[in-house]
Design a protein around this motif. Structure first.
Motif, PDB file in Angstrom:
ATOM      1  N   SER A 111      30.344 127.428  34.007  1.00  0.00           N
ATOM      2  CA  SER A 111      29.152 127.276  33.251  1.00  0.00           C
ATOM      3  C   SER A 111      27.935 127.423  33.977  1.00  0.00           C
ATOM      4  CB  SER A 111      29.402 125.404  33.011  1.00  0.00           C
ATOM      5  OG  SER A 111      28.213 124.671  32.816  1.00  0.00           O
ATOM      6  N   PRO A 116      27.865 132.468  30.551  1.00  0.00           N
ATOM      7  CA  PRO A 116      27.179 133.296  29.552  1.00  0.00           C
ATOM      8  C   PRO A 116      28.148 134.840  29.067  1.00  0.00           C
ATOM      9  CG  PRO A 116      25.629 132.722  31.274  1.00  0.00           C
ATOM     10  CD  PRO A 116      27.027 132.237  31.542  1.00  0.00           C
ATOM     11  N   LEU A 119      30.112 133.834  26.374  1.00  0.00           N
ATOM     12  CA  LEU A 119      29.367 133.877  24.899  1.00  0.00           C
ATOM     13  C   LEU A 119      29.448 135.146  24.456  1.00  0.00           C
ATOM     14  CD1 LEU A 119      26.523 131.227  25.531  1.00  0.00           C
ATOM     15  CD2 LEU A 119      28.662 130.884  24.537  1.00  0.00           C
ATOM     16  N   THR A 253      23.755 137.444  34.753  1.00  0.00           N
ATOM     17  CA  THR A 253      23.972 136.243  33.829  1.00  0.00           C
ATOM     18  C   THR A 253      23.044 135.132  34.236  1.00  0.00           C
ATOM     19  OG1 THR A 253      25.607 135.391  35.538  1.00  0.00           O
ATOM     20  CG2 THR A 253      26.421 136.625  33.921  1.00  0.00           C
ATOM     21  N   ARG A 258      20.322 136.080  29.994  1.00  0.00           N
ATOM     22  CA  ARG A 258      21.712 135.699  30.290  1.00  0.00           C
ATOM     23  C   ARG A 258      22.755 136.294  29.426  1.00  0.00           C
ATOM     24  NH1 ARG A 258      18.856 129.608  31.564  1.00  0.00           N
ATOM     25  NH2 ARG A 258      17.275 130.497  30.048  1.00  0.00           N
ATOM     26  N   ASP A 259      23.211 135.373  28.418  1.00  0.00           N
ATOM     27  CA  ASP A 259      24.339 136.032  27.625  1.00  0.00           C
ATOM     28  C   ASP A 259      24.001 137.283  26.830  1.00  0.00           C
ATOM     29  OD1 ASP A 259      22.887 133.909  26.451  1.00  0.00           O
ATOM     30  OD2 ASP A 259      23.990 134.079  24.589  1.00  0.00           O
ATOM     31  N   ARG A 260      22.680 137.295  26.411  1.00  0.00           N
ATOM     32  CA  ARG A 260      22.326 138.422  25.596  1.00  0.00           C
ATOM     33  C   ARG A 260      22.522 139.765  26.589  1.00  0.00           C
ATOM     34  NH1 ARG A 260      23.561 136.871  20.996  1.00  0.00           N
ATOM     35  NH2 ARG A 260      22.601 134.861  20.352  1.00  0.00           N
TER      36      ARG A 260
ATOM     37  N   THR B  91      18.699 125.365  30.013  1.00  0.00           N
ATOM     38  CA  THR B  91      19.707 126.381  29.767  1.00  0.00           C
ATOM     39  C   THR B  91      19.528 127.123  28.680  1.00  0.00           C
ATOM     40  OG1 THR B  91      21.242 125.293  28.266  1.00  0.00           O
ATOM     41  CG2 THR B  91      21.236 124.474  30.648  1.00  0.00           C
ATOM     42  N   THR B  94      22.657 127.990  26.499  1.00  0.00           N
ATOM     43  CA  THR B  94      23.954 128.413  27.080  1.00  0.00           C
ATOM     44  C   THR B  94      24.485 127.739  28.035  1.00  0.00           C
ATOM     45  OG1 THR B  94      22.562 129.632  29.098  1.00  0.00           O
ATOM     46  CG2 THR B  94      22.531 130.742  27.146  1.00  0.00           C
TER      47      THR B  94
END
Ligand code: SF4
Lengths: 428, 123
Positions: A111, A116, A119, A253, A258-260, B91, B94
């Motif tokens: 986490s 990310p 995701l 990340t 981050r996730d993108r 966050t 996320t």
């Protein structure tokens, strides 16, 4: 004292980082490891331990500490059960069941690490491969926002840089690229180092996608501190690889996007797979952080940020990830196992943790110990306790117990906790 | 005072002492901030001097270290309790706080670098 011969040492499996080296040795008599990197040898050396189970700083028996822990968990409306990345799958499994029984939130170290990427994976899937493939086949390896020389020191030797394999017979057969905002120690071992501006991973990956697609005109002269010329060379290198591996780290990340960022990188790899073979894989940190995600995935369908307060599992990182839960003040007790959020969470999250009763299970004292009401010391997996761990590429390893100890294993502690919870809930 | 973009991350020493956080070795492994040569000199720092780093999210006093390989305008702090005093906790849905790429300012200071234990107390 003369050096003990290698054949007299015990083969162990390192339980520090996600490389899970299975070729390391331990001298039981001298309590000293051999062949480990600096990180692994530090873990496999004598150091301060939590002496005994404690409640409010007072030494108690394991049974008493567990009794108190169970009381705290059952009295809480919604406890947070967090950590799990540095313990074995058998313990994690019990932890997931325990979280469900007490109607809490299960979250794990990814986490604040590679979640990310999870995701992104849900959105895009992941073209992946094992470290064995990287070792045997990869002629181009890109470390993007990852610094193996400091985070996974033996990874380059065993799998990704100097490793020799079936088709890669020499260091010269492999091109190594490091993309980072800093000139890290890993940058020094690379054939090519590309320094980017912080937070510009996404546009740079987009530029590479355009170049791989042949849409050169869409790319400006410079993107995120990298010249178009250099980007073109990198795109060519990627297209011309026979087997490429993009191994990304927290630089991707934990930065803006981050996730993108990961999602965009996966799209780039998908595109490259129309030309040649490429994989993308995260450089996972803790030795069993993969298990901390995969075990709940096979138990309840999700890898992290799972809430059981309604009696069934719900996944929502924006709501149930530990930092969200803590910053909103949405948990009224916490069990922290094999982790140290007081050291590794932002201060806004730690502030809430300090207000609620915390139970800690860990072999070593850390900053979370300082704020814990109940402290339960455990045996160190890989040396004093056995179990299964997933290496960063998902390959399972049986980590060993080679030393006897008075300390209970995480598995044994959680087993008794679960038994007590069941008893109190009248479930058995 | 100079403006910087702050990055936190793993170092070998941080990793090697991470299971012994209450020791002096860990304290030394995480209580500093690397600055580029230009920024280090611009602040009139010498080895062993301390700096105060402030962001929208908090402030912290750490030792200043010169890193020739770092670009001007960047500050690197090993991941851990000192960095976490000033990183962005949000966050964006996320679950992951922003540990890297936070804007802040650095100035020379005579204030004390808190120990790990003191740090927990002031949060
Ligand atoms: S690289 Fe990782 S698994 Fe291997 S010895 Fe070092 S810390 Fe242990």
């Amino acid at each position: 004292m003369p050096e003990t011969k290698e054949e007299e040492l015990t083969n162990v499996i390192c339980t520090f980082c996600g490389s899970v080296c299975d070729d390391v040795l331990f001298d039981v008599e001298k309590y000293k490891g051999k062949k480990f990197c600096k990180l692994g040898s530090a873990k496999f050396s004598k150091k301060e331990r939590i002496k005994a189970p404690m409640i409010d700083g007072k030494e108690v028996s394991y049974e008493e500490a567990i009794e108190k822990a169970v009381e705290i968990l059952l009295n809480a409306k919604r406890p947070l059960l967090y950590g799990w990345a540095s313990t074995v799958n058998e313990a994690i499994r019990l932890g997931v069941i325990l979280t469900e029984k007490v109607g809490g939130v299960y979250d794990q170290c990814a986490s604040v690490c590679h979640a990310p990427g999870t995701l992104a994976l849900i959105e895009e899937g992941v073209p992946g491969g094992s470290l064995g493939e990287v070792k045997n086949r990869a002629d181009v390896v890109i470390f993007w926002g990852s610094n193996p020389m400091e985070a996974h020191p033996r990874h380059p030797v065993r799998y990704s840089v100097r490793a020799k394999g079936l088709l890669i017979k020499d260091r010269k057969d492999r091109k190594v690229v490091v993309v980072d905002v800093r000139k890290t120690k890993s940058a020094n071992m690379a054939d090519l180092f590309i320094q980017i501006k912080p937070g510009y991973d996404y546009p740079i990956i987009s530029a590479l996608r355009a170049l791989v697609k042949g849409e050169e005109d869409a790319v400006p002269d410079e993107v995120g501190g990298v010249s178009k010329q250099q980007l073109k060379e990198l795109a060519e290198l990627m297209k011309n690889a026979k087997y490429g591996a993009l191994l990304y780290g927290l630089g991707v990340t934990q930065s803006r996007g981050r996730d993108r960022n990961v999602e965009n990188a996966i799209k780039l790899i998908q595109l490259l797979n129309r030309h040649t073979r490429w994989i993308i894989w995260p450089m996972r940190g803790h030795y069993n952080v993969v298990g901390a995600g995969d075990v709940p995935a096979w138990e309840v369908g999700y890898t992290y940020a799972i809430d059981f307060s309604r009696g069934y599992p719900r996944f929502s990182p924006g709501e149930f990830a530990a930092n969200e839960v803590l910053q909103r003040g949405d948990c009224d007790a916490a069990l922290i196992i094999a982790s140290d959020p007081v050291a590794h969470f932002p201060k806004a999250s730690v502030a809430h943790l300090k207000k609620i009763p915390v139970i800690q299970i860990d072999p070593f004292p850390n900053m979370t110990t300082l704020i814990s009401k109940v402290v339960i010391p455990s045996a160190m997996a890989g040396l004093e306790a056995e179990g299964t761990a997933y290496r960063m590429d998902g390959i399972p390893f049986r980590v060993k117990k080679i030393i006897d100890t008075e300390y209970w294993s995480d598995e044994k502690i959680l087993e008794l906790m679960l038994e007590k919870v069941n008893e109190k809930l009248g479930l058995r | 005072m100079i403006e910087v973009e702050i990055i936190s991350g793993r170092t070998l020493d941080q990793g090697a002492t991470v299971e012994e956080k209450l020791t002096d070795e860990y304290f030394k492994a995480v209580n500093y901030c690397e600055l580029s040569e230009d920024d280090f000199n611009a602040l009139g720092l010498a080895e062993g001097d301390k700096v105060k780093i402030k962001t929208e999210f908090g402030e912290v006093v750490v030792f200043a270290v010169k890193n020739k390989d770092l670009q001007k305008g960047m500050a690197f702090i090993p991941m851990g309790p000192y960095a976490n005093m000033i990183i962005d906790p949000s966050t964006d849905g996320t679950g992951m706080p922003q540990f890297k790429g936070i804007k802040g300012v650095v100035e020379k200071t005579d204030e004390k670098v808190l120990t790990v234990k003191e740090l927990v107390e002031v949060i």
